[in-house]
Write a protein that holds these residues in place. Sequence first.
Motif, PDB file in Angstrom:
ATOM      1  N   LYS A 103       0.812  -1.223   0.000  1.00  0.00           N
ATOM      2  CA  LYS A 103       0.000   0.000   0.000  1.00  0.00           C
ATOM      3  C   LYS A 103       0.845   1.271   0.000  1.00  0.00           C
ATOM      4  O   LYS A 103       0.308   2.370  -0.106  1.00  0.00           O
ATOM      5  CB  LYS A 103      -0.946  -0.001   1.210  1.00  0.00           C
ATOM      6  N   ARG A 104       2.149   1.114   0.137  1.00  0.00           N
ATOM      7  CA  ARG A 104       3.022   2.298   0.121  1.00  0.00           C
ATOM      8  C   ARG A 104       3.222   2.833  -1.290  1.00  0.00           C
ATOM      9  O   ARG A 104       3.553   4.012  -1.467  1.00  0.00           O
ATOM     10  CB  ARG A 104       4.384   1.940   0.724  1.00  0.00           C
ATOM     11  N   LEU A 105       3.027   1.977  -2.281  1.00  0.00           N
ATOM     12  CA  LEU A 105       3.251   2.383  -3.671  1.00  0.00           C
ATOM     13  C   LEU A 105       2.021   3.100  -4.213  1.00  0.00           C
ATOM     14  O   LEU A 105       0.895   2.621  -4.065  1.00  0.00           O
ATOM     15  CB  LEU A 105       3.585   1.160  -4.519  1.00  0.00           C
ATOM     16  N   LYS A 106       2.239   4.226  -4.854  1.00  0.00           N
ATOM     17  CA  LYS A 106       1.152   5.111  -5.279  1.00  0.00           C
ATOM     18  C   LYS A 106       0.114   4.426  -6.167  1.00  0.00           C
ATOM     19  O   LYS A 106      -1.089   4.587  -5.933  1.00  0.00           O
ATOM     20  CB  LYS A 106       1.732   6.334  -5.986  1.00  0.00           C
ATOM     21  N   PRO A 107       0.506   3.658  -7.199  1.00  0.00           N
ATOM     22  CA  PRO A 107      -0.515   3.024  -8.057  1.00  0.00           C
ATOM     23  C   PRO A 107      -1.414   2.067  -7.270  1.00  0.00           C
ATOM     24  O   PRO A 107      -2.627   2.018  -7.502  1.00  0.00           O
ATOM     25  CB  PRO A 107       0.321   2.277  -9.106  1.00  0.00           C
ATOM     26  N   ASN A 108      -0.815   1.314  -6.358  1.00  0.00           N
ATOM     27  CA  ASN A 108      -1.607   0.382  -5.556  1.00  0.00           C
ATOM     28  C   ASN A 108      -2.551   1.135  -4.628  1.00  0.00           C
ATOM     29  O   ASN A 108      -3.712   0.756  -4.452  1.00  0.00           O
ATOM     30  CB  ASN A 108      -0.686  -0.516  -4.727  1.00  0.00           C
ATOM     31  N   LYS A 109      -2.033   2.192  -4.041  1.00  0.00           N
ATOM     32  CA  LYS A 109      -2.846   2.994  -3.135  1.00  0.00           C
ATOM     33  C   LYS A 109      -4.043   3.595  -3.872  1.00  0.00           C
ATOM     34  O   LYS A 109      -5.169   3.608  -3.359  1.00  0.00           O
ATOM     35  CB  LYS A 109      -1.996   4.119  -2.517  1.00  0.00           C
ATOM     36  N   GLU A 110      -3.805   4.055  -5.091  1.00  0.00           N
ATOM     37  CA  GLU A 110      -4.885   4.649  -5.891  1.00  0.00           C
ATOM     38  C   GLU A 110      -5.931   3.602  -6.254  1.00  0.00           C
ATOM     39  O   GLU A 110      -7.133   3.865  -6.210  1.00  0.00           O
ATOM     40  CB  GLU A 110      -4.303   5.265  -7.169  1.00  0.00           C
ATOM     41  N   PHE A 111      -5.479   2.375  -6.589  1.00  0.00           N
ATOM     42  CA  PHE A 111      -6.406   1.317  -6.967  1.00  0.00           C
ATOM     43  C   PHE A 111      -7.286   0.927  -5.780  1.00  0.00           C
ATOM     44  O   PHE A 111      -8.504   0.791  -5.909  1.00  0.00           O
ATOM     45  CB  PHE A 111      -5.623   0.095  -7.464  1.00  0.00           C
ATOM     46  N   LEU A 112      -6.672   0.754  -4.617  1.00  0.00           N
ATOM     47  CA  LEU A 112      -7.425   0.355  -3.425  1.00  0.00           C
ATOM     48  C   LEU A 112      -8.399   1.446  -2.985  1.00  0.00           C
ATOM     49  O   LEU A 112      -9.438   1.157  -2.384  1.00  0.00           O
ATOM     50  CB  LEU A 112      -6.458   0.016  -2.290  1.00  0.00           C
ATOM     51  N   LYS A 113      -8.060   2.671  -3.291  1.00  0.00           N
ATOM     52  CA  LYS A 113      -8.942   3.779  -2.946  1.00  0.00           C
ATOM     53  C   LYS A 113     -10.148   3.843  -3.878  1.00  0.00           C
ATOM     54  O   LYS A 113     -11.251   4.230  -3.467  1.00  0.00           O
ATOM     55  CB  LYS A 113      -8.162   5.102  -3.015  1.00  0.00           C
ATOM     56  N   SER A 114      -9.954   3.423  -5.131  1.00  0.00           N
ATOM     57  CA  SER A 114     -10.992   3.579  -6.145  1.00  0.00           C
ATOM     58  C   SER A 114     -11.874   2.349  -6.333  1.00  0.00           C
ATOM     59  O   SER A 114     -13.040   2.476  -6.729  1.00  0.00           O
ATOM     60  CB  SER A 114     -10.346   3.936  -7.487  1.00  0.00           C
ATOM     61  N   VAL A 115     -11.331   1.160  -6.064  1.00  0.00           N
ATOM     62  CA  VAL A 115     -12.049  -0.088  -6.330  1.00  0.00           C
ATOM     63  C   VAL A 115     -12.448  -0.755  -5.007  1.00  0.00           C
ATOM     64  O   VAL A 115     -11.608  -0.904  -4.118  1.00  0.00           O
ATOM     65  CB  VAL A 115     -11.167  -1.055  -7.147  1.00  0.00           C
TER      66      VAL A 115
END
Length: 323
Positions: A103-115
């Motif tokens: 979850k520290r990586l920006k793309p993963n964080k964005e995905f978990l926030k959106s999906v």
Amino acid sequence: MAIQLLYGDESQLIEEKKQAFFKAYPDLSVQMLNDEVGARRICEKLSEDSLFGEPTLYCLVNPPIFAKTNKRVTEEWQQVYDLLLTYDGSHPVLVLYHETIDKRLKPNKEFLKSVPNEACDRLKGPEIVKWLQTYCHSHGYTMSADGIEYIHHLLELWQDVPVSFLRTEFDRYFLLLPPKGEITQAFLVANGSDYGAKNIFLFKEALFKKDVNTLLTLFPYMLQSKEVERAMSYIEGQLRLQLMVSECRFSGLSERAVQDLFKEAGSTVKAYPITLAYRQSQQISIRALAKLLRGLYEVMRDSRRGEGSVSYFKDLCLAYCAE
């Protein structure tokens, strides 16, 4: 249409939640899609309009769309990532990812926030016991207080136990029990698989009961180099708890007063282990128990220094039984 991500290192929990998602769409056929299908084909499938084909529930299994340290997502799988990030297609989509996500990586964080997503990480201690109680109840069985405490002891000794193993183990128990039966400590000891945590627990029980025959049977296992540190640490904790409770009872404190005292002191020990130790204190010599505990401290200290021999622990236990 609905989209859901299930991820984590506990495959059994992922499987349970996957089946729950499927049940929400009983009239749809399910199509499994993995990386062998290819990113391009997956994008085509998800973009199809259900008006021109049979409504389908798509299940994506371990798509390589999540960033990892020093490893970038390829361009073709980035397209799948982008599509899922803003998915509004006519087919329900379930994404299964059998790993933890950084979850520290920006793309993963964005995905978990959106999906919409749910983590299915390896359960620990009390979480596993709660899951087991729910699992037993769903099959019409219950666990007794001493059965629950026994499981707590095993989990204290047995680190990173997979829920999938426990499910298989308890499914076997259900076959051995009558309908609406109760799972007790005695049942678990008699029918549980023969793994290390069980042997250490049985050793502790035999030590308090001064059951020399069982101790002699288990000593070879207890003194194995790969088990001795774990075994010693657990036995030390149990002896220390018993000694404290015994001394409290000897000083005149009631069982409830002892529980309150532990709680006031900030102890994490639950009430039931204190109850067991309180009841057991009638048959235990405080002097002999303190002598055994002092000797165990010496064995543990010398072992960590690379001095002495852990076989001295055997002599201590046999001397305690002879008191």
